[in-house]
Design a protein around this motif. Structure first.
Motif, short mmCIF file in Angstrom:
data_model
loop_
_atom_site.label_atom_id
_atom_site.label_comp_id
_atom_site.label_asym_id
_atom_site.label_seq_id
_atom_site.Cartn_x
_atom_site.Cartn_y
_atom_site.Cartn_z
N VAL A 1 42.31 32.01 37.97
CA VAL A 1 42.03 33.38 37.70
C VAL A 1 41.05 34.37 38.81
O VAL A 1 40.32 34.07 39.50
N ASP B 1 39.78 38.43 39.39
CA ASP B 1 39.76 39.65 38.65
C ASP B 1 39.45 39.51 36.82
O ASP B 1 40.81 39.97 36.49
N GLY B 2 39.34 38.90 36.15
CA GLY B 2 40.05 38.58 34.56
C GLY B 2 41.16 37.72 34.34
O GLY B 2 41.35 38.15 33.07
N ILE B 3 42.58 37.89 35.61
CA ILE B 3 43.84 38.00 35.50
C ILE B 3 44.08 36.04 35.60
O ILE B 3 44.05 36.08 36.61
N LYS C 1 48.46 37.43 32.50
CA LYS C 1 48.12 38.00 31.15
C LYS C 1 46.22 37.99 31.62
O LYS C 1 45.52 37.30 32.57
N THR C 2 45.90 38.60 31.02
CA THR C 2 43.74 38.85 30.91
C THR C 2 43.29 37.71 30.56
O THR C 2 43.81 37.04 29.60
N GLU D 1 40.93 37.38 28.19
CA GLU D 1 41.10 38.09 27.09
C GLU D 1 42.77 37.62 25.98
O GLU D 1 42.80 37.55 24.78
N GLU D 2 43.35 37.64 26.57
CA GLU D 2 44.48 38.14 26.41
C GLU D 2 44.73 37.06 25.66
O GLU D 2 45.62 36.56 24.90
#
Length: 156
Positions: free
Chosen positions: A51, A53-55, A83-84, A86-87
């Motif tokens: 992961v 930067d959140g991706i 995907k992030t 969150e996604e």
């Protein structure tokens, strides 16, 4: 007749993912790692995620499992790549609902994993299908601080 042909296509996609899983292997720069097993049938997955930067930049898995477990993990890696976090969590939630026979709003975003909706008819196979997805969920919860082992127990 048409339904039978569609079922055959679904089976073939599942068999393809099982025999030639995508993203099988080990990452050299994993930020999140987990080993999860299903004590009911002996399936084991080691999941590694990079992961940045959140991706989810990269993802890989290895382990031993039945064809449903392996195919589902392969499909999951395809669905969450780039995907992030969150996604990815939304996709995890959607998949967990799907294999329990519930309606899912973002079905097309699950990609090939949407073809595992039929698992809902076989309750004993739900744990197999969800193992990789639960591993990703738990790995993201841990924020990659350590590798840990967890027995996958399905909530009743």
């Amino acid at each position: 007749m048409a339904l039978s042909k569609l079922d055959n296509i679904y089976r073939q996609v599942i068999l393809d993912h099982s025999s030639r899983p995508h993203h099988r292997g080990v990452l050299s720069e994993a930020t999140n790692k987990i080993e999860l097993n299903n004590p009911t049938c002996g399936d084991v997955i080691e999941l590694q995620v990079e992961v940045k930067d959140g991706i989810i930049k990269n993802i890989a898995f290895r382990g031993n499992g039945c064809s449903i477990s392996t195919a589902s993990a392969s499909m999951m890696t395809d669905a969450v790549m780039n995907k992030t976090v969150e996604e990815a969590q939304f996709l995890i939630n959607d998949f967990l609902q799907l294999v329990q026979g519930k309606e899912v709003a973002r079905l097309e975003q699950l990609g090939d994993a949407a073809m595992l909706s039929g698992v809902a008819k076989f309750p004993a196979r739900i744990k197999c299908a969800t193992l990789g997805w639960k591993a990703l969920e738990k790995a993201m919860e841990e924020n990659g601080t350590a590798t840990f082992h967890h027995d996958h127990q399905e909530e009743e």
